[in-house]
Motif scaffolding. Sequence first.
Motif, short mmCIF file in Angstrom:
data_model
loop_
_atom_site.label_atom_id
_atom_site.label_comp_id
_atom_site.label_asym_id
_atom_site.label_seq_id
_atom_site.Cartn_x
_atom_site.Cartn_y
_atom_site.Cartn_z
N SER A 152 0.71 -0.81 0.07
CA SER A 152 -0.22 -0.34 -0.12
C SER A 152 1.37 0.99 0.23
CB SER A 152 -0.80 0.43 1.06
OG SER A 152 -0.29 -0.14 2.54
N GLU A 153 -0.08 2.25 -0.22
CA GLU A 153 1.13 3.55 -0.19
C GLU A 153 1.22 3.97 1.16
OE1 GLU A 153 -3.60 4.64 1.50
OE2 GLU A 153 -2.08 3.80 0.10
N ASP A 154 0.82 2.86 2.15
CA ASP A 154 1.68 3.15 3.81
C ASP A 154 3.06 2.61 3.32
OD1 ASP A 154 0.14 5.63 4.74
OD2 ASP A 154 -1.50 3.42 5.75
N ASP A 155 3.62 0.89 3.03
CA ASP A 155 4.21 0.45 2.65
C ASP A 155 5.45 1.05 2.00
OD1 ASP A 155 2.73 -1.76 4.62
OD2 ASP A 155 1.94 -2.29 2.68
N LEU A 156 4.95 1.91 1.03
CA LEU A 156 6.43 2.83 0.94
C LEU A 156 6.81 3.61 1.22
CD1 LEU A 156 4.71 3.04 -3.35
CD2 LEU A 156 6.13 1.45 -3.13
N ALA A 157 5.62 4.37 1.94
CA ALA A 157 6.14 5.49 2.71
C ALA A 157 7.23 5.01 3.61
CB ALA A 157 4.99 6.11 3.76
N LEU A 158 6.59 3.91 4.12
CA LEU A 158 7.75 3.24 5.13
C LEU A 158 9.51 3.18 4.76
CD1 LEU A 158 8.61 2.08 8.54
CD2 LEU A 158 7.18 -0.31 7.20
N ILE A 159 8.54 2.08 3.86
CA ILE A 159 10.64 1.89 2.38
C ILE A 159 11.10 3.05 2.66
CG2 ILE A 159 11.24 0.79 0.58
CD1 ILE A 159 8.24 -1.19 1.08
N GLU A 160 10.31 3.94 1.62
CA GLU A 160 11.64 5.25 1.19
C GLU A 160 11.90 6.24 2.84
OE1 GLU A 160 8.89 7.88 -1.50
OE2 GLU A 160 7.77 6.58 -1.27
N ARG A 161 11.17 5.41 3.78
CA ARG A 161 12.06 6.89 5.09
C ARG A 161 13.12 6.36 5.48
NH1 ARG A 161 6.78 6.67 7.03
NH2 ARG A 161 6.38 5.02 8.22
N ALA A 162 13.36 4.66 4.64
CA ALA A 162 14.84 4.11 4.81
C ALA A 162 15.97 4.82 3.88
CB ALA A 162 14.79 2.58 5.05
N MET A 163 16.01 5.31 3.10
CA MET A 163 16.29 5.81 1.62
C MET A 163 16.75 7.15 1.33
SD MET A 163 16.25 2.50 0.24
CE MET A 163 15.35 1.32 1.07
N THR A 164 17.21 7.80 0.64
CA THR A 164 17.37 9.16 0.15
C THR A 164 17.84 8.60 -0.92
OG1 THR A 164 20.31 8.65 -0.16
CG2 THR A 164 19.14 9.56 2.21
N ARG A 165 17.62 10.23 -1.99
CA ARG A 165 17.66 10.21 -3.39
C ARG A 165 16.65 8.75 -3.76
NH1 ARG A 165 23.50 10.61 -5.19
NH2 ARG A 165 23.51 8.59 -3.46
N VAL A 166 14.87 9.45 -3.29
CA VAL A 166 14.45 8.59 -4.16
C VAL A 166 13.37 8.25 -5.17
CG1 VAL A 166 12.28 6.21 -3.35
CG2 VAL A 166 13.77 7.22 -1.34
N HIS A 167 13.48 7.30 -6.33
CA HIS A 167 12.52 7.42 -7.99
C HIS A 167 12.24 7.27 -7.62
CE1 HIS A 167 11.91 7.92 -11.68
NE2 HIS A 167 12.15 7.03 -12.13
N LYS A 168 10.73 6.34 -7.63
CA LYS A 168 10.10 6.19 -8.07
C LYS A 168 9.32 5.76 -8.89
CE LYS A 168 7.49 7.31 -4.54
NZ LYS A 168 6.59 7.89 -3.57
N GLU A 169 8.38 4.38 -9.91
CA GLU A 169 7.73 4.69 -10.89
C GLU A 169 6.36 3.42 -10.79
OE1 GLU A 169 9.24 4.63 -14.75
OE2 GLU A 169 11.78 5.35 -14.24
N PHE A 170 5.78 3.84 -11.41
CA PHE A 170 4.08 3.38 -11.54
C PHE A 170 3.59 2.47 -12.03
CE2 PHE A 170 3.97 6.20 -7.98
CZ PHE A 170 3.85 5.36 -6.76
N PHE A 171 3.86 0.70 -12.64
CA PHE A 171 3.28 0.59 -14.06
C PHE A 171 1.99 -0.23 -13.42
CE2 PHE A 171 7.77 0.97 -13.73
CZ PHE A 171 7.49 0.72 -14.65
N ASN A 172 1.26 -1.02 -14.79
CA ASN A 172 0.05 -1.57 -14.73
C ASN A 172 -1.10 -1.10 -14.48
OD1 ASN A 172 2.15 -3.55 -15.35
ND2 ASN A 172 1.88 -5.05 -13.78
#
Length: 216
Positions: A152-172
């Motif tokens: 979910s978007e909450d899971d993504l937010a949690l993962i992103e907090r452990a990263m810097t210079r994050v790039h995301k792309e959505f498919f399907n």
Amino acid sequence: LLGIDLEDKNILVVGCGAGEDAVRLSKLGARVYAFDLSEDMLAIAKELAESENVSIAFEKMPAEKLRYSDNFFDVIFARDIFHHVDIPAALSEICRVAKPGAAFVMSEIYSHSVTDGIRHSAFVEKVLYPKLQASVYGGKSPYITEDERKLSEDDLALIERAMTRVHKEFFNFIVTRLISDNYRLLNIADRILLGALGPLGSYFGGRVVVIGTISK
């Protein structure tokens, strides 16, 4: 990954499955370490690595409790595994074993909570989905295990907090939801359509790719 010099880099393949990704990365010059919980999958992966004449360190272990040393990996690669695990626990372990500034690449099935609510509405579940399933999966039953759930978007937010210079792309957007993904031109059209939505892509995408640098 092709843009990174992988020669002699330590790469971890999280939940390696049948080993295709591990083999590809090994052929790019990396020192590959890969794990999975399934002995059957590991056996297949080992056979593949042997047939391709590459050396990969396969082990059986859970993502939530890794046996690797701290600050060991230059790159972490995870495809279709986070929706099977305890994300906070697995992410904590991944950050522990990664070197500061390690590259992180993830590809996962995904559904925004709004879209997921529509997907599991009574009308879709009882009327629409059975018809779409026949079209998307060609009459076959989808391979869905009991423990899995889309990120979910909450899971993504949690993962992103452990990263810097994050790039995301959505498919399907339409592909894999309304039509099969077996047609290349439809995949391209679907990607263009989703890209045209800009920030709204996070509401309609069915898969997300996250690229970032692990922050420690």
